[in-house]
Enzyme design. Structure first.
Site, PDB file in Angstrom:
ATOM      1  N   GLU A   1      -0.838   0.064 -17.790  1.00 36.37           N
ATOM      2  CA  GLU A   1      -1.967  -0.795 -18.125  1.00 36.37           C
ATOM      3  C   GLU A   1      -2.430  -1.613 -16.922  1.00 36.37           C
ATOM      4  O   GLU A   1      -1.674  -1.847 -15.980  1.00 36.37           O
ATOM      5  CB  GLU A   1      -1.600  -1.718 -19.283  1.00 36.37           C
ATOM      6  CG  GLU A   1      -0.394  -2.559 -19.021  1.00 36.37           C
ATOM      7  CD  GLU A   1       0.217  -3.131 -20.312  1.00 36.37           C
ATOM      8  OE1 GLU A   1       0.258  -2.413 -21.319  1.00 36.37           O
ATOM      9  OE2 GLU A   1       0.646  -4.279 -20.273  1.00 36.37           O
TER      10      GLU A   1
ATOM     11  N   CYS B   1      -5.386  -7.064 -12.329  1.00 32.71           N
ATOM     12  CA  CYS B   1      -3.930  -7.054 -12.335  1.00 32.71           C
ATOM     13  C   CYS B   1      -3.510  -5.614 -12.590  1.00 32.71           C
ATOM     14  O   CYS B   1      -3.875  -5.028 -13.613  1.00 32.71           O
ATOM     15  CB  CYS B   1      -3.467  -7.973 -13.467  1.00 32.71           C
ATOM     16  SG  CYS B   1      -1.721  -7.906 -13.787  1.00 32.71           S
TER      17      CYS B   1
ATOM     18  N   CYS C   1       9.639  -0.658 -16.490  1.00 28.78           N
ATOM     19  CA  CYS C   1      10.331  -1.376 -15.418  1.00 28.78           C
ATOM     20  C   CYS C   1      11.826  -1.303 -15.688  1.00 28.78           C
ATOM     21  O   CYS C   1      12.251  -1.375 -16.836  1.00 28.78           O
ATOM     22  CB  CYS C   1       9.880  -2.831 -15.367  1.00 28.78           C
ATOM     23  SG  CYS C   1      10.595  -3.754 -13.980  1.00 28.78           S
TER      24      CYS C   1
ATOM     25  N   CYS D   1      14.380  -7.885 -17.238  1.00 30.05           N
ATOM     26  CA  CYS D   1      14.321  -9.339 -17.407  1.00 30.05           C
ATOM     27  C   CYS D   1      14.230  -9.650 -18.907  1.00 30.05           C
ATOM     28  O   CYS D   1      13.505  -8.983 -19.640  1.00 30.05           O
ATOM     29  CB  CYS D   1      13.123  -9.915 -16.656  1.00 30.05           C
ATOM     30  SG  CYS D   1      13.191  -9.539 -14.894  1.00 30.05           S
TER      31      CYS D   1
ATOM     32  N   CYS E   1      10.695 -10.417 -20.807  1.00 31.20           N
ATOM     33  CA  CYS E   1       9.516  -9.618 -20.446  1.00 31.20           C
ATOM     34  C   CYS E   1       9.379  -8.387 -21.334  1.00 31.20           C
ATOM     35  O   CYS E   1      10.334  -7.631 -21.520  1.00 31.20           O
ATOM     36  CB  CYS E   1       9.640  -9.203 -18.980  1.00 31.20           C
ATOM     37  SG  CYS E   1       8.393  -8.015 -18.455  1.00 31.20           S
TER      38      CYS E   1
ATOM     39  N   CYS F   1       2.473  -9.203 -20.249  1.00 33.24           N
ATOM     40  CA  CYS F   1       2.919  -8.096 -19.434  1.00 33.24           C
ATOM     41  C   CYS F   1       3.616  -7.001 -20.266  1.00 33.24           C
ATOM     42  O   CYS F   1       4.622  -7.239 -20.914  1.00 33.24           O
ATOM     43  CB  CYS F   1       3.875  -8.721 -18.422  1.00 33.24           C
ATOM     44  SG  CYS F   1       4.774  -7.664 -17.380  1.00 33.24           S
TER      45      CYS F   1
HETATM   46  N1  SAH Z   1       7.818  -7.231 -11.668  1.00 33.81           N
HETATM   47  C1  SAH Z   1       6.999  -8.168 -11.018  1.00 33.81           C
HETATM   48  C2  SAH Z   1       5.530  -8.060 -11.358  1.00 33.81           C
HETATM   49  C3  SAH Z   1       5.181  -7.813 -12.805  1.00 33.81           C
HETATM   50  S1  SAH Z   1       5.578  -9.086 -13.964  1.00 33.81           S
HETATM   51  C4  SAH Z   1       7.499  -9.571 -11.278  1.00 33.81           C
HETATM   52  O1  SAH Z   1       8.325  -9.746 -12.151  1.00 33.81           O
HETATM   53  O2  SAH Z   1       7.068 -10.459 -10.564  1.00 33.81           O
HETATM   54  C5  SAH Z   1       4.212 -10.164 -13.753  1.00 33.81           C
HETATM   55  C6  SAH Z   1       4.477 -11.599 -14.193  1.00 33.81           C
HETATM   56  O3  SAH Z   1       4.486 -11.702 -15.627  1.00 33.81           O
HETATM   57  C7  SAH Z   1       5.805 -12.126 -13.701  1.00 33.81           C
HETATM   58  O4  SAH Z   1       5.656 -13.383 -13.077  1.00 33.81           O
HETATM   59  C8  SAH Z   1       6.576 -12.219 -14.972  1.00 33.81           C
HETATM   60  O5  SAH Z   1       7.560 -13.156 -14.858  1.00 33.81           O
HETATM   61  C9  SAH Z   1       5.524 -12.573 -15.995  1.00 33.81           C
HETATM   62  N2  SAH Z   1       5.962 -12.365 -17.378  1.00 33.81           N
HETATM   63  C10 SAH Z   1       6.669 -11.345 -17.869  1.00 33.81           C
HETATM   64  N3  SAH Z   1       6.911 -11.509 -19.184  1.00 33.81           N
HETATM   65  C11 SAH Z   1       6.328 -12.667 -19.543  1.00 33.81           C
HETATM   66  C12 SAH Z   1       6.219 -13.384 -20.785  1.00 33.81           C
HETATM   67  N4  SAH Z   1       6.767 -12.918 -21.909  1.00 33.81           N
HETATM   68  N5  SAH Z   1       5.552 -14.547 -20.789  1.00 33.81           N
HETATM   69  C13 SAH Z   1       4.977 -15.014 -19.647  1.00 33.81           C
HETATM   70  N6  SAH Z   1       5.050 -14.387 -18.453  1.00 33.81           N
HETATM   71  C14 SAH Z   1       5.722 -13.233 -18.397  1.00 33.81           C
HETATM   72 FE1  SF4 Z   2      10.106  -5.951 -14.523  1.00 32.47          FE
HETATM   73 FE2  SF4 Z   2       9.121  -7.653 -16.290  1.00 32.47          FE
HETATM   74 FE3  SF4 Z   2      11.183  -8.370 -14.768  1.00 32.47          FE
HETATM   75 FE4  SF4 Z   2       8.729  -8.092 -13.668  1.00 32.47          FE
HETATM   76  S1  SF4 Z   2       9.335  -9.609 -15.197  1.00 32.47           S
HETATM   77  S2  SF4 Z   2      10.689  -7.328 -12.859  1.00 32.47           S
HETATM   78  S3  SF4 Z   2       7.944  -6.384 -14.903  1.00 32.47           S
HETATM   79  S4  SF4 Z   2      11.203  -6.731 -16.308  1.00 32.47           S
END
Ligand code: SAH
Ligand code: SF4
Length: 374
Positions: free
Chosen positions: A104, A117, A124, A128, A131, A348
């Site tokens: 996406e 974006c 991924c 995390c 996420c 995300c």
């Molecule tokens: N993997 C990279 C880029 C993609 S994630 C990274 O982690 O930086 C892009 C952003 O979305 C990151 O800052 C991540 O922490 C944030 N993000 C992911 N899940 C989220 C959520 N549930 N609520 C708010 N931000 C979130």
């Molecule tokens: Fe991957 Fe989501 Fe962690 Fe970014 S925040 S590294 S997209 S699992």
């Protein structure tokens, strides 16, 4: 393992070649066909300036040459599986790639600029805990062409729908860009030198892949870096981000110092605020300390709930404000990032999560975004 589609032996995807490689491949192709050298420049113009969708679009080439190009190369365009448009103008595309994978990208209009974006991986592998992308797991690496194609197709859609030109690109969609460096670095070059997007208008967001940060720091261009910090203390950070165990904060900060010292490249800290998890005001001090060390700007983002952590809620607005003003008082620039696209599953990875669930009902379904989203 590199399963990136650019690596295929036959019919290279022209969208993923950096401008030098593109020019070399086209010159060799036309030379072998006894065609004049300027044909290579013609095709490059069709790709970068006219964003041609197929070789058939390249109408100033003889038909035989268009056919020969199509036999030798590909322009691998994704298919729009769906477009979700938010009341605030945010537009999220779900792209179906040639092998059926889904990624996406999101267009985010503001009065001053249009930001795209984009995704660097299908899914991924970093896992995390907060996420949506992390919870759907890893599909595969994207090729450089598949990253660039999101930009091209989004720009085409933006023009057709009165959004204008994409001014900024952030690698903050699905995936960890610095875990797919070969394709991501190639795509940075293509966007920068091919499509003419200034390096300072392109931000790579990472969860902290130290070797990737060092590689980016060593590059001559001033691409920007966003670090997804989310906690200023190692133990707490490890609860949110498994990679913290591999590259703990002291090592990460050392890499960021190197990036900072490379000059002219502003670092941003992303800090997603989860009530009762990482929003204790006692964390403001250590957070300010880390930001000051590398002169980072801090973005405070309300957590967007995901179904796999039903107890986790976004921090209340006044807590975000308390962090912002606390950081400012300590000399650190900070902003509360407005939630965008709250009505279209804008967190995300949520669109892909929903689509995967339609394919496989045993997977958990991401819920529709609640009161906040990033
Ligand atoms: N993997 C990279 C880029 C993609 S994630 C990274 O982690 O930086 C892009 C952003 O979305 C990151 O800052 C991540 O922490 C944030 N993000 C992911 N899940 C989220 C959520 N549930 N609520 C708010 N931000 C979130
Ligand atoms: Fe991957 Fe989501 Fe962690 Fe970014 S925040 S590294 S997209 S699992």
């Amino acid at each position: 393992m590199d399963r990136s589609p650019d690596a295929g032996p036959d019919r290279p995807d022209l969208l993923g070649l950096d401008p030098d490689a593109l020019s070399a491949a086209l010159r060799a192709h036309f030379e072998s066909r006894g065609q004049p050298e300027y044909r290579a420049r013609q095709v490059a113009r069709w790709i970068y300036e006219a964003r041609a969708e197929s070789f058939d679009d390249m109408t100033d080439l003889p038909a035989a040459e268009r056919g020969a190009l199509a036999e030798a190369f590909e322009l691998r365009e994704p298919r729009a599986e769906s477009v979700a448009r938010s009341a605030d103008g945010t537009a999220k595309h779900l792209w179906r790639l040639a092998d059926g994978e889904l990624v996406e990208s999101v267009l985010i209009p503001t009065p001053r600029r249009l930001t795209l974006c984009l995704s660097s991986q299908a899914g991924c592998a970093m896992g995390c805990t907060f996420c949506a992308t992390g919870w759907t797991g890893f599909g595969r690496q994207l090729g450089a062409g598949e990253i660039v194609a999101q930009y091209r197709a989004s720009q085409r859609w933006a023009e057709a729908h009165g959004y204008g030109r994409i001014g900024n690109v952030v690698y903050m969609g699905m995936g960890e860009p610095l875990a797919n460096r070969r394709a991501v670095f190639a795509s940075l070059e293509v966007l920068n030198r091919g499509y003419g997007l200034g390096a300072r208008r392109i931000t790579v967001s990472t969860v902290g892949v130290v070797p990737g940060i060092l590689e980016l720091a060593a590059r001559p261009e001033q691409f920007r870096l966003a670090l997804s910090l989310h906690a200023p203390l190692s133990e707490l950070r490890a609860r949110l981000i498994p990679l913290e165990r591999r590259y703990p904060l002291p090592e990460l900060m050392e890499a960021l110092r190197r990036f900072d010292q490379a000059g002219g490249k502003r670092i941003t800290f992303e800090y997603t605020m989860i009530a009762g998890v990482n929003d204790d005001p006692a964390l403001i001090d250590p957070l300010a300390g880390l930001a000051a060390e590398v002169d980072a700007f801090v973005n405070l983002i309300p957590f967007n709930p995901i179904p796999w952590q039903p107890d986790w809620r976004p921090s209340p607005a006044k807590r975000l404000e308390q962090f912002r003003s606390g950081l400012e008082r300590r000399g650190v620039s900070a902003a509360v990032r407005e939630p965008r696209g709250r009505d279209i599953d804008a967190a995300c990875g949520q669109l892909r999560a929903n689509a995967l669930v339609e394919l496989d009902p045993s997977r958990p379904r991401a819920r529709v975004a609640g009161e906040s989203s990033d």
